[in-house]
Structure formats: structure tokens, C-alpha cells
Enzyme design. Structure first.
Site, PDB file in Angstrom:
ATOM      1  NE  ARG A  84       6.001  26.631  59.250  1.00  0.00           N
ATOM      2  CZ  ARG A  84       4.850  26.909  59.093  1.00  0.00           C
ATOM      3  NH1 ARG A  84       4.371  26.900  57.953  1.00  0.00           N
ATOM      4  NH2 ARG A  84       3.869  26.972  60.361  1.00  0.00           N
ATOM      5  CE1 TYR A 224      14.582  33.007  61.255  1.00  0.00           C
ATOM      6  CE2 TYR A 224      12.856  31.245  61.308  1.00  0.00           C
ATOM      7  CZ  TYR A 224      13.685  32.170  62.124  1.00  0.00           C
ATOM      8  OH  TYR A 224      13.396  32.396  63.385  1.00  0.00           O
ATOM      9  CE  LYS A 233       7.198  22.383  60.700  1.00  0.00           C
ATOM     10  NZ  LYS A 233       6.397  21.769  61.493  1.00  0.00           N
ATOM     11  CG  HIS A 253       2.702  19.316  62.404  1.00  0.00           C
ATOM     12  ND1 HIS A 253       1.693  20.540  62.580  1.00  0.00           N
ATOM     13  CD2 HIS A 253       3.616  19.869  62.964  1.00  0.00           C
ATOM     14  CE1 HIS A 253       2.594  21.689  63.013  1.00  0.00           C
ATOM     15  NE2 HIS A 253       3.575  21.058  63.054  1.00  0.00           N
ATOM     16  CB  SER A 275       2.261  26.353  64.381  1.00  0.00           C
ATOM     17  OG  SER A 275       2.512  25.579  63.414  1.00  0.00           O
ATOM     18  CB  CYS A 277      -1.030  24.360  70.607  1.00  0.00           C
ATOM     19  SG  CYS A 277      -2.399  25.312  69.514  1.00  0.00           S
ATOM     20  CG  ASP A 300       7.540  19.867  64.264  1.00  0.00           C
ATOM     21  OD1 ASP A 300       6.390  20.591  64.503  1.00  0.00           O
ATOM     22  OD2 ASP A 300       8.115  20.312  63.140  1.00  0.00           O
ATOM     23  NE  ARG A 392      10.474  28.711  64.767  1.00  0.00           N
ATOM     24  CZ  ARG A 392       9.357  27.879  64.999  1.00  0.00           C
ATOM     25  NH1 ARG A 392       9.659  26.381  65.143  1.00  0.00           N
ATOM     26  NH2 ARG A 392       8.697  27.943  64.265  1.00  0.00           N
TER      27      ARG A 392
END
Ligand code: OXD
Ligand code: MN
Length: 608
Positions: A84, A224, A233, A253, A275, A277, A300, A392
Site C-alpha cells: 500500500r 497491488y 481498505k 480495522h 498492521s 501485530c 481484518d 501475501r
């Protein structure tokens, strides 16, 4: 143009599409992008297969060994298009003040003019895919619909996994104009459709632009992840957070987890972590405490609306996982590994010599040889990682062995607890319960996380990431905090309890004090029992913490001093952090709700 003539221009074989707003939108896109042809995605399995085949034929993807990884492909992106792009992400609200200090802002008409120039002819020589999608179970009162166009087959293929796509969505939409409009182009027109192409066409110039007032998304230059799969998102967080504010719900989120005790009683938790964690790991954890069962609803994103009984009900708007591959293994997340055994798309991971995939930490011992994500020969110890750190896996949620049977229930699941967390090597204890919704909102608003490389205790290296929404809130974060407070007033005592967890506390020897992963089920059990009021908590200046003996430690090998440390707030460090928190609040100017400043004052007072 009239809807009838728009229909004639864009419908092709899709003569049954009657929604005038959809037809007008697609004709606008056609006129702007000038694609070679148009493909309306029907959402069928055949369509998915032909998209994979097309990507393989074009050199974008390769089939993995079907004996190892049936019906799965490996895609390698351009090295300049791997994540991103937050610095190229814009919130184009009419007023700059509505975007707030944490977003890049651009004036909507100016941004649209910029995008119109970039979009003009951007799909020449390519197919424009029209993708009607639903974020959430079809027809659910919590779900939302979008229609996006894209010139990258990777996008509709991934959207097939990540969302509900196709004719069934248009059936639910009917004649409604209530859908999010998304335009996406990789920005790499071809002189003609037979011209030679590169494996991952994209453009060095990138824009991810959101128009919250008109519910539009325009994305250029990247193919991407969150830049291109606009349902995730862009729609489900940035645009939806604004819709949620306007309509009185929450778009967050957060993962959604179902926990069942040995008596068969279940509760649902939603949890927000920045992100990297371990959100996907927590969403699929395998409890170590006998008799307790955890199941996944989502990993997510979580949309929550009030149900008829006044409680908050949540859905997972997605149907797949787009997880970070490196670090995922049978020991860190067995259920994720099982979810991607077949029918998966892998991006920027390494290729093993037997035609399967590999990434750092996937196995105890690395393969002796592989092809890295940049298609170069790779050997352990060569000084490079085999997979890109943001490589990913894209896998259908239905393939997760612990997906809860009700994960697609249109009415959602009632949320008992909201959990906030971050990566903090110091200060923040293992688990704290907020004293009220307002105090919980305060804890969410001061959430912060460290990079793994950050030196323990160096508070200057913290990144404040309120509610893990910093890159995803589509409006002013001060207003977002106010919205949280309003939601609390509306829901009253039916609101979920709020907790703050930290699995990452380190001791003097820079060693993690808590084993994490599956052992986090002990903390989830305490949260479950706090929601039921069956265990005691102790008041501390930071919040409510487990009273002696209430955290189930049976069978856990943990040093008693480590345990005492991980459970305690470091009051001195917390006090030292207060000026930073105040500074963080000051960035939101007069939109910072006074209630949260009062919470900070109260904390300061309690710390003495
Ligand atoms: C994600 C993220 O990709 O949060 O989910 O960055
Ligand atoms: Mn995320």
C-alpha cells in the site's frame, strides 16, 4: 448520455442489466479509459478459472505444482509495486478540515481533473473488467455494495476470493443507486491488444484517491493489494468509515473471533491491532486451555450496526484472507496454513524447486535452493530474503478449518468485547479492562505500536495508531473519536466491554515476558469471564486488571517474576509518556473531544 444509450455501449452480452446508475457509471468509465473490450464479471467458478489461466498465459502468474498446491498460482509483482502506498493515498473531502491532520488531502474537483488526465485512454489495448461486489453477506442489512472497474485480471481474480462478486450482487442491488463507485487502472495502456506486455504492468506514478462525500474511489498506477482491490481498505474502511459516521454505525480495522467455553456458551470479540501485530494469528488461534474453543469470523475488517435488541452486531465484509506470508507457519498459525492448501493466490513469495511456495519462517529449515520473489536463484545465507517482507497469500475464508458456521449470517454476530492492542515492549500490561466505554475509547485513541526493531523502552519510536485506523480513517480523527463517544451514548449499557492487550512486553533481558500465540487464549478466557462478571478485577490507574488468581495459568510454564511484570503497568514510564499523549491529542486541534482530554487529565491525576 441516456441510460438506454449507455446500455447499448457497455452491455454486450449482459443485456439483462437494467440498473441505470450502474450502466451510466460503466459507460463513463468506458468513455474515459477507452478499453479494447469490456468483461462483466458474473462471479462464476468458470470465470475465476479463466482469469487464472489468462494470468498464466500472459506471464503474470504461474501454476504451482498441483500435487503440492492444487489450483493455486504464484504471482510476482513489479519490485516497485509491492505494498500500500500511504503517501500516495488521498482523502478528497470538500473541506480540508474534514480529512484531518492524519490524511493527505486534495480538493475533489482538482483531484478528479488530475485523475481524468491519467485515466484518459489508460486501458487502451486492455480489457476493462466490471466487478459488482458485496462487502458482507448478500442482502445483509449490515453489508454494502460496490461496483468497480479494473484493467488488471489479478483484481477480479483476487476479488473473487476476497468478496462476493457478480450477477448475484446486481440482483440484490436491483435499481438502487446506493453503491460505491470504484475506478482502477494500472496505467499501462498497450498500443494494441497483441503488443508484448510485461508480467506486472503498472505505472511509476500512483494515486489512491477517495471522495468520501460522493462515495467514489479512483486508483491509478498500482496493481497491488489494498491499492487495487478497492473493496478492502478503500471501500470497507476509508469510505465505509464515513458512511458509518453519517449513518450511526462502525467500520473498523478489526478481526472477529468466536470463543466458546467448556459449557458451550459462546461470545464474539472484535479486536483492532495495527498492521504486523498478528491479527490473522489471533483470529485463528488454537486455545491451549482445555475445553475452550476459538473460531474465526474475520481477520481484518469488521462492520458493526445496532441490532433490534440494541446490541452491536458485526459482519466480516470479506470472504477471504489477504495475509502477510512471511512469519506464517504451522507453529504460528496452523489454520492459516490449512486455509491456503489449495485454491490460493500467492504474491511475491519464493518458488521452491518442486514447484511449491516458501517464505521466511514458513518451515524450521529453509529449502536448500529456491527462486526468490524477483525470479533470481536463491540460497539460504545469500544475504537476501527469498520472499518480499510484504508477500501475501490470498485464500478463501471458507477453507479455514476453524471458520465459524455462522460467519456469513446476514444478521451478524453480537459483539461482547472490543479489544485494542499494539506492540509495546514496555509500559502496557498484558490485559486491562476499560472502566467505561468512554475510558475504552480513550485507550483506543492512545493506541501505539513499535516496530520490532525498535529498542525496548525508546518511547520516541512509537507510532500512535488510534484504533489501528491511522491509515484507514476516511475523515478527521477528532471527529472519529467523537463518533465513538456518540456510539457509546446511543448504545448505553448494551455496548461491548473494551479491553487493551499487549502480547509483546519485554523484560530486562529484552526477552518476551509472555509466550503469546495460542497462550493468548488465557487472556481471551479472562475477557470472556469479565464480560460475564464471573471473575474479579483490580483497579489500577490504567484500568481494571486481573485480580490474583483470575487469569488461568494452569499448565503454563512461566516465571513468577515475569508474570508479575507482564501483568503490571509501569507507572513511572506511563507518567513519562503523558506529554507525548497530550501532544498526540493536540494534533487534532479543536476537534479533539473534550471527554478524551478529561480522561487524560484523570489518568494524570491517578498517577499522582
Ligand atoms: C493489511 C494492513 O494489509 O493492515 O491488512 O496493512
Ligand atoms: Mn489490515
Amino acid at each position: 448520455m441516456s441510460a438506454a444509450s449507455a446500455a447499448a455501449m457497455v452491455q454486450g452480452s449482459k443485456s439483462k442489466i437494467t440498473n441505470a446508475a450502474v450502466l451510466t457509471f460503466v459507460e463513463e468509465a468506458r468513455a474515459l479509459f477507452k478499453p479494447e473490450d469490456i468483461h462483466w464479471c458474473d462471479g462464476s467458478k468458470d470465470e475465476y478459472q479463466s482469469l487464472l489461466k489468462l494470468m498464466v498465459d500472459c506471464g503474470t502468474a504461474m501454476w504451482l505444482n498441483p500435487e503440492k498446491r492444487p489450483n493455486s498460482i504464484l504471482v510476482r509483482s513489479d519490485p516497485a509495486d509491492v505494498a500500500r502506498v500511504e503517501d500516495r493515498t488521498f482523502i478528497c473531502s470538500k473541506s480540508k478540515d474534514d480529512a484531518g491532520p492524519t490524511n493527505n488531502w486534495a480538493e475533489p474537483a482538482e483531484m478528479k481533473a488530475t485523475m481524468a488526465k491519467l485515466f484518459d485512454g489508460a486501458m487502451r489495448g486492455r480489457t476493462m473488467y466490471v466487478i459488482p461486489y458485496s462487502m458482507g453477506p448478500l442482502g445483509s442489512p449490515i453489508a454494502g455494495i460496490g461496483v468497480m472497474v479494473s484493467d488488471s485480471p489479478y483484481v477480479p481474480a483476487s476479488m473473487h476470493i476476497m468478496t462476493r462478486v457478480g450477477d448475484a450482487v446486481l440482483d440484490v442491488l436491483g435499481d438502487s443507486e446506493d453503491f460505491v463507485r470504484g475506478m482502477h487502472s494500472i496505467g499501462a495502456p498497450l498500443p494494441d491488444p497483441t503488443s508484448t506486455d510485461v508480467p506486472w504492468p503498472c505505472n511509476p506514478e500512483k494515486y489512491i484517491a477517495h471522495f468520501p462525500e460522493t462515495r467514489e474511489i479512483m486508483s491509478f498506477g498500482s496493481g497491488y493489494g489494498g491499492n487495487a482491490l478497492l473493496g478492502k481498505k478503500c471501500h470497507a474502511l476509508r469510505i465505509a468509515s464515513v458512511q458509518a459516521r453519517d449513518e450511526g454505525w462502525l467500520a473498523e480495522h478489526m478481526l472477529i473471533l468466536k470463543l466458546t467455553n467448556p459449557e458451550g456458551k459462546s461470545k464474539y470479540f472484535a479486536a483492532a491491532f495495527p498492521s504486523a501485530c498478528g491479527k490473522t494469528n489471533l483470529a485463528m488461534l488454537i486455545p491451549t486451555i482445555p475445553g475452550w474453543k476459538a473460531e474465526t469470523i474475520g481477520d481484518d475488517i469488521c462492520w458493526m450496526k445496532f441490532g433490534p435488541d440494541g446490541r452491536l452486531y458485526a459482519i466480516n465484509p470479506e470472504t477471504g484472507f489477504f495475509g502477510v506470508a512471511p512469519g506464517t507457519s504451522k507453529s504460528s498459525n496452523l489454520n492459516a496454513m490449512k486455509s491456503m492448501e489449495e485454491n490460493a493466490i500467492f504474491t511475491n513469495v519464493a518458488l521452491t524447486d518442486d514447484g511449491d511456495i516458501w517464505w521466511e519462517e514458513m518451515t524450521k529449515n529453509p529449502p536448500t535452493h529456491a527462486i526468490d520473489w524477483r525470479r533470481r536463484s536463491w540460497k539460504p545465507g545469500c544475504g537476501r530474503t527469498a520472499a518480499h517482507p510484504n508477500a501475501r497469500f490470498t485464500a478463501p475464508a471458507g477453507q479455514c478449518p476453524v471458520i465459524a458456521p455462522e460467519w456469513e449470517d446476514p444478521k451478524g454476530v453480537p459483539i461482547s468485547a472490543i479489544i485494542f492492542g499494539g506492540r509495546r515492549s514496555t509500559v502496557v500490561p498484558l490485559v486491562t479492562q476499560a472502566m467505561s466505554w468512554r475510558h475504552g475509547t480513550f485507550l483506543g485513541s492512545i493506541m501505539a505500536s513499535e516496530k520490532t526493531a525498535a529498542a525496548a523502552g525508546k518511547i520516541g519510536e512509537l507510532r500512535r495508531d488510534p484504533m489501528a485506523m491511522l491509515p484507514f480513517c476516511g475523515y478527521h480523527m477528532g471527529d472519529y473519536f467523537a463518533h465513538w463517544l456518540h456510539m457509546g451514548e446511543k448504545g448505553g449499557d448494551k455496548m461491548p466491554e473494551i479491553f487493551y492487550v499487549n502480547w509483546f512486553r519485554k523484560g530486562a533481558k529484552r526477552k518476551f515476558l509472555w509466550p503469546g500465540y495460542s497462550e493468548n487464549s488465557r487472556v481471551l478466557k479472562w475477557i470472556f469471564e469479565r464480560c460475564d462478571g464471573t471473575v474479579e478485577a483490580e483497579e489500577t490507574p490504567f484500568g481494571l486488571q486481573p485480580a490474583e488468581g483470575t487469569l488461568d495459568l494452569e499448565g503454563l510454564d512461566i516465571d513468577s517474576s515475569d508474570l508479575a511484570e507482564v501483568l503490571s503497568v509501569n507507572l513511572e514510564f506511563l507518567k513519562a509518556e503523558l506529554p507525548m499523549i497530550r501532544q498526540h491529542f493536540e494534533t487534532f486541534g479543536d476537534k479533539m473531544p473534550k471527554e478524551l482530554v478529561e480522561e487524560l487529565d484523570a489518568l494524570e491525576k491517578r498517577l499522582g
